[in-house]
Design a protein around this motif. Structure first.
Motif, short mmCIF file in Angstrom:
data_model
loop_
_atom_site.label_atom_id
_atom_site.label_comp_id
_atom_site.label_asym_id
_atom_site.label_seq_id
_atom_site.Cartn_x
_atom_site.Cartn_y
_atom_site.Cartn_z
N GLN A 1 -8.04 -3.59 3.98
CA GLN A 1 -8.57 -2.18 3.46
C GLN A 1 -8.93 -1.97 2.05
OE1 GLN A 1 -4.45 -0.47 4.64
NE2 GLN A 1 -5.38 0.11 6.66
N LYS A 2 -8.56 -3.01 1.03
CA LYS A 2 -8.84 -2.72 -0.19
C LYS A 2 -8.92 -3.96 -0.82
CE LYS A 2 -8.04 1.84 -0.51
NZ LYS A 2 -9.03 2.81 -1.18
N GLY B 1 -3.94 4.84 -1.37
CA GLY B 1 -4.87 5.06 -0.36
C GLY B 1 -4.95 3.86 0.58
N CYS B 2 -3.81 3.02 0.71
CA CYS B 2 -3.79 1.68 1.33
C CYS B 2 -2.84 1.68 2.29
CB CYS B 2 -4.07 0.66 0.51
SG CYS B 2 -4.38 -0.81 1.43
N ARG C 1 -11.30 -5.41 -3.10
CA ARG C 1 -11.59 -5.20 -4.21
C ARG C 1 -10.64 -5.11 -5.05
NH1 ARG C 1 -16.45 -5.65 -6.81
NH2 ARG C 1 -17.52 -5.28 -4.66
N GLU C 2 -9.88 -3.99 -4.81
CA GLU C 2 -8.68 -3.64 -5.79
C GLU C 2 -7.58 -4.83 -5.59
OE1 GLU C 2 -10.17 -1.84 -3.46
OE2 GLU C 2 -10.40 0.11 -3.95
N LEU C 3 -7.38 -5.48 -4.27
CA LEU C 3 -6.16 -6.60 -4.28
C LEU C 3 -6.80 -7.70 -5.13
CD1 LEU C 3 -3.45 -7.99 -3.43
CD2 LEU C 3 -5.09 -8.54 -1.42
N VAL D 1 -3.35 -4.81 3.10
CA VAL D 1 -4.21 -4.50 1.79
C VAL D 1 -5.47 -5.24 1.64
CG1 VAL D 1 -4.02 -4.54 -0.51
CG2 VAL D 1 -1.92 -3.68 0.74
N GLY E 1 0.70 -1.06 -0.12
CA GLY E 1 0.09 -0.04 -0.05
C GLY E 1 0.72 1.21 0.01
N VAL F 1 -0.80 -0.06 -4.08
CA VAL F 1 -2.30 0.16 -3.97
C VAL F 1 -2.48 1.65 -3.41
CG1 VAL F 1 -4.49 -0.55 -3.10
CG2 VAL F 1 -2.90 -2.34 -3.91
#
Length: 69
Positions: A53-54, A45-46, A56-58, A50, A17, A43
């Motif tokens: 916190q994120k 904003g993390c 979907r992005e991961l 990861v 992140g 990533v």
């Protein structure tokens, strides 16, 4: 262990992140540099967690990496 990272012979994605501890981001970059077939994904904003916190992005990063490999 760092000296043996070059022995990894499979495609690898290293994820960090952008808000993680600077030393951890640097370690992720070092790991990625040492593994021949690797890519470093940062990533936005993390922090350090990861997957929490994120998620979907991961998931998108991992699925995209797998599809390209």
């Amino acid at each position: 262990v760092v000296d043996r990272l070059g022995e990894i012979a499979v495609p690898t994605v290293v994820v960090s992140g952008d808000g993680d501890v600077p030393d951890f981001v640097a370690m992720a970059a070092l790991v990625s540099e040492r593994i021949p077939a690797s890519v470093l994904e940062i990533v936005p904003g993390c922090g350090h967690l990861v997957p929490l916190q994120k998620p979907r992005e991961l998931t998108d990063l991992v699925l995209g990496f797998l599809a390209a490999s």
